[in-house]
Design an enzyme around this catalytic site. Structure first.
Site, PDB file in Angstrom:
ATOM      1  N   THR A  22      55.921 -27.820  56.634  1.00 22.08           N
ATOM      2  CA  THR A  22      57.017 -28.746  57.013  1.00 22.08           C
ATOM      3  C   THR A  22      57.677 -29.457  55.831  1.00 22.08           C
ATOM      4  O   THR A  22      58.430 -30.413  56.033  1.00 22.08           O
ATOM      5  CB  THR A  22      56.510 -29.832  57.992  1.00 22.08           C
ATOM      6  OG1 THR A  22      55.519 -30.627  57.322  1.00 22.08           O
ATOM      7  CG2 THR A  22      55.933 -29.245  59.257  1.00 22.08           C
ATOM      8  N   ASP A  51      51.193 -28.050  59.065  1.00 26.70           N
ATOM      9  CA  ASP A  51      50.860 -28.737  57.820  1.00 26.70           C
ATOM     10  C   ASP A  51      51.966 -29.721  57.451  1.00 26.70           C
ATOM     11  O   ASP A  51      53.138 -29.353  57.393  1.00 26.70           O
ATOM     12  CB  ASP A  51      50.715 -27.714  56.688  1.00 26.70           C
ATOM     13  CG  ASP A  51      50.432 -28.401  55.364  1.00 26.70           C
ATOM     14  OD1 ASP A  51      49.282 -28.841  55.165  1.00 26.70           O
ATOM     15  OD2 ASP A  51      51.363 -28.537  54.531  1.00 26.70           O
ATOM     16  N   TYR A  56      56.086 -35.902  52.314  1.00 24.21           N
ATOM     17  CA  TYR A  56      57.271 -35.148  52.711  1.00 24.21           C
ATOM     18  C   TYR A  56      58.304 -36.059  53.360  1.00 24.21           C
ATOM     19  O   TYR A  56      58.085 -36.609  54.444  1.00 24.21           O
ATOM     20  CB  TYR A  56      56.900 -33.995  53.651  1.00 24.21           C
ATOM     21  CG  TYR A  56      55.900 -33.003  53.060  1.00 24.21           C
ATOM     22  CD1 TYR A  56      55.669 -32.949  51.685  1.00 24.21           C
ATOM     23  CD2 TYR A  56      55.189 -32.131  53.862  1.00 24.21           C
ATOM     24  CE1 TYR A  56      54.761 -32.054  51.135  1.00 24.21           C
ATOM     25  CE2 TYR A  56      54.276 -31.225  53.327  1.00 24.21           C
ATOM     26  CZ  TYR A  56      54.064 -31.193  51.963  1.00 24.21           C
ATOM     27  OH  TYR A  56      53.163 -30.316  51.419  1.00 24.21           O
ATOM     28  N   TYR A 191      49.830 -22.115  50.277  1.00 24.83           N
ATOM     29  CA  TYR A 191      51.149 -22.729  50.472  1.00 24.83           C
ATOM     30  C   TYR A 191      52.219 -21.944  49.724  1.00 24.83           C
ATOM     31  O   TYR A 191      51.906 -21.137  48.857  1.00 24.83           O
ATOM     32  CB  TYR A 191      51.135 -24.225  50.163  1.00 24.83           C
ATOM     33  CG  TYR A 191      51.076 -24.713  48.731  1.00 24.83           C
ATOM     34  CD1 TYR A 191      52.127 -24.566  47.844  1.00 24.83           C
ATOM     35  CD2 TYR A 191      49.960 -25.429  48.284  1.00 24.83           C
ATOM     36  CE1 TYR A 191      52.084 -25.084  46.556  1.00 24.83           C
ATOM     37  CE2 TYR A 191      49.902 -25.953  46.994  1.00 24.83           C
ATOM     38  CZ  TYR A 191      50.972 -25.769  46.128  1.00 24.83           C
ATOM     39  OH  TYR A 191      50.918 -26.290  44.864  1.00 24.83           O
TER      40      TYR A 191
HETATM   41  P1  NAP Z   1      57.645 -21.230  51.647  1.00 25.14           P
HETATM   42  O1  NAP Z   1      57.033 -21.390  52.954  1.00 25.14           O
HETATM   43  O2  NAP Z   1      57.155 -20.168  50.723  1.00 25.14           O
HETATM   44  O3  NAP Z   1      59.219 -20.984  51.791  1.00 25.14           O
HETATM   45  C1  NAP Z   1      60.042 -21.736  52.633  1.00 25.14           C
HETATM   46  C2  NAP Z   1      61.444 -21.147  52.540  1.00 25.14           C
HETATM   47  O4  NAP Z   1      61.403 -19.794  53.018  1.00 25.14           O
HETATM   48  C3  NAP Z   1      62.455 -21.878  53.393  1.00 25.14           C
HETATM   49  O5  NAP Z   1      63.661 -21.907  52.673  1.00 25.14           O
HETATM   50  C4  NAP Z   1      62.605 -21.006  54.631  1.00 25.14           C
HETATM   51  O6  NAP Z   1      63.888 -21.047  55.167  1.00 25.14           O
HETATM   52  C5  NAP Z   1      62.373 -19.634  54.043  1.00 25.14           C
HETATM   53  N1  NAP Z   1      61.840 -18.713  55.040  1.00 25.14           N
HETATM   54  C6  NAP Z   1      60.768 -18.882  55.847  1.00 25.14           C
HETATM   55  N2  NAP Z   1      60.599 -17.818  56.648  1.00 25.14           N
HETATM   56  C7  NAP Z   1      61.590 -16.964  56.341  1.00 25.14           C
HETATM   57  C8  NAP Z   1      61.969 -15.683  56.822  1.00 25.14           C
HETATM   58  N3  NAP Z   1      61.276 -15.076  57.790  1.00 25.14           N
HETATM   59  N4  NAP Z   1      63.053 -15.081  56.256  1.00 25.14           N
HETATM   60  C9  NAP Z   1      63.755 -15.671  55.282  1.00 25.14           C
HETATM   61  N5  NAP Z   1      63.446 -16.866  54.780  1.00 25.14           N
HETATM   62  C10 NAP Z   1      62.378 -17.518  55.309  1.00 25.14           C
HETATM   63  O7  NAP Z   1      57.645 -22.579  50.792  1.00 25.14           O
HETATM   64  P2  NAP Z   1      57.116 -24.067  50.997  1.00 25.14           P
HETATM   65  O8  NAP Z   1      57.850 -24.764  52.040  1.00 25.14           O
HETATM   66  O9  NAP Z   1      57.061 -24.666  49.635  1.00 25.14           O
HETATM   67  O10 NAP Z   1      55.570 -23.870  51.426  1.00 25.14           O
HETATM   68  C11 NAP Z   1      55.139 -23.832  52.771  1.00 25.14           C
HETATM   69  C12 NAP Z   1      54.445 -25.117  53.163  1.00 25.14           C
HETATM   70  O11 NAP Z   1      53.291 -25.329  52.365  1.00 25.14           O
HETATM   71  C13 NAP Z   1      55.269 -26.385  52.919  1.00 25.14           C
HETATM   72  O12 NAP Z   1      56.308 -26.537  53.861  1.00 25.14           O
HETATM   73  C14 NAP Z   1      54.204 -27.426  52.941  1.00 25.14           C
HETATM   74  O13 NAP Z   1      53.805 -27.690  54.284  1.00 25.14           O
HETATM   75  C15 NAP Z   1      53.090 -26.712  52.174  1.00 25.14           C
HETATM   76  N6  NAP Z   1      53.097 -27.027  50.718  1.00 25.14           N
HETATM   77  C16 NAP Z   1      52.038 -27.706  50.192  1.00 25.14           C
HETATM   78  C17 NAP Z   1      52.026 -28.017  48.843  1.00 25.14           C
HETATM   79  C18 NAP Z   1      50.860 -28.796  48.280  1.00 25.14           C
HETATM   80  O14 NAP Z   1      50.945 -29.296  47.150  1.00 25.14           O
HETATM   81  N7  NAP Z   1      49.752 -28.899  48.993  1.00 25.14           N
HETATM   82  C19 NAP Z   1      53.077 -27.646  47.993  1.00 25.14           C
HETATM   83  C20 NAP Z   1      54.128 -26.911  48.549  1.00 25.14           C
HETATM   84  C21 NAP Z   1      54.123 -26.589  49.899  1.00 25.14           C
HETATM   85  P3  NAP Z   1      64.260 -21.877  56.493  1.00 25.14           P
HETATM   86  O15 NAP Z   1      63.763 -23.260  56.286  1.00 25.14           O
HETATM   87  O16 NAP Z   1      65.742 -21.743  56.545  1.00 25.14           O
HETATM   88  O17 NAP Z   1      63.597 -21.207  57.665  1.00 25.14           O
END
Ligand code: NAP
Length: 277
Positions: A22, A51, A56, A191
């Site tokens: 999220t 998550d 955030y 992540y």
């Molecule tokens: P991610 O999930 O790798 O990528 C998210 C991006 O991918 C968004 O722009 C989304 O677009 C796009 N996307 C998702 N599904 C898709 C699909 N089927 N086709 C095309 N594009 C797609 O990156 P993230 O948000 O950094 O990581 C995921 C989660 O991990 C976070 O949201 C957070 O909850 C967690 N996180 C944790 C940490 C930590 O330090 N613990 C750090 C980073 C992230 P749309 O939004 O337009 O669907």
């Protein structure tokens, strides 16, 4: 419909191998209805691990999650995180209380230290265990801790997960962190599994995707999910993306696919410090 694969925590509790992230959701009021619909569609499809973190949107993502699970709290497995700057004894309790309020619940299923900061790990673990004893938190874990940090956790303290950056272009954890966690039966939560979208135009992913009539995002997710000790938490803010990601559970990469991907994204041959986004 895609199989509901699960992964077990050391506690024995099982969660779906594919959850929902999220980060950067809940910031834009104009996108709120679409984001709520996406999270709820994910719940419908069994992507029940959600998550989030106090960081955030300074709480806005937790509020969005709270609204998304209203009336169906028991279907969801909520993960949130305390900022390192809050992770002392009192600060952790206060941060958890504020997160519970924003999430509209009396229990966070899994509460993580977001990354290691200046507070001694033993103090944070003590604070997290106190929240478990109180029932505000079902269990605790960590995020962005490399092997040497995990080894510094107090004796007998077992985190339920280490949430780390792991995807095709970030394979460092395969060298030591994944084996270390496997030894202690601690699943890793991957992540940014699609590298925030940066992986999706890569020719190797496109080639493998085309061979399966799948999308590059599905290949990136199926690759992370090929392991039975990894949970993936892609963030998707449209129902179309959620549905596409859910279908990755039915995509099984062949040995040939894995070799093709290995050529472009070679596995690590030496220690690489854990990357963070
Ligand atoms: P991610 O999930 O790798 O990528 C998210 C991006 O991918 C968004 O722009 C989304 O677009 C796009 N996307 C998702 N599904 C898709 C699909 N089927 N086709 C095309 N594009 C797609 O990156 P993230 O948000 O950094 O990581 C995921 C989660 O991990 C976070 O949201 C957070 O909850 C967690 N996180 C944790 C940490 C930590 O330090 N613990 C750090 C980073 C992230 P749309 O939004 O337009 O669907």
């Amino acid at each position: 419909m895609a199989q509901a694969r699960t992964v077990a925590f050391p506690s024995g509790i099982r969660v779906p191998a594919l959850g929902q992230g999220t980060w950067r959701m809940g910031d834009d009021p104009a996108r709120r209805p679409e984001e709520l619909a996406a999270l709820r569609r994910g719940l419908d499809l069994g992507l029940t691990l959600i998550d989030t973190a106090e960081m955030y949107g300074s709480g806005a993502a937790e509020e969005l999650v709270g609204e998304a699970v209203r009336g169906r709290r028991d279907e969801a497995f909520l993960v949130s995180k305390v900022l390192p700057s809050h992770a002392d004894r009192q600060g952790t309790a206060d941060a958890c209380h504020a997160s519970l309020r924003r999430l509209g619940t009396d229990r966070i299923d899994l509460y993580l230290l977001h990354w290691r900061g200046g507070v001694p790990l033993d103090e944070t673990v003590e604070a997290l265990e106190a929240l478990v004893a109180k029932g505000s938190v079902g269990a605790w874990g960590v995020s962005n801790l490399d092997v040497d940090d995990l080894a510094e956790l107090p004796d007998g303290a077992v985190p339920q997960t280490d949430q780390v950056l792991y995807n095709l272009s970030r394979r460092g954890p395969e060298f030591d962190l994944l084996p270390y966690c496997r030894e202690y039966s601690i699943p890793v939560m991957a992540y940014s599994p699609v590298e925030q979208g940066r992986l999706l135009g890569h020719p190797a992913l496109r080639t493998v995707a085309a061979a399966h009539g799948a999308s590059p995002a599905q290949v990136a997710l199926a690759w992370v999910l090929r392991r039975d000790d990894v949970i993936a938490i892609p963030k998707a803010s449209t129902t179309a993306h959620v549905e596409e990601n859910h279908a990755s559970l039915d995509l099984h990469l062949t040995d040939d696919d894995l070799r093709t991907l290995d050529r472009s994204f070679p596995p690590p041959t030496r220690k690489q410090p854990l990357d963070m986004l």
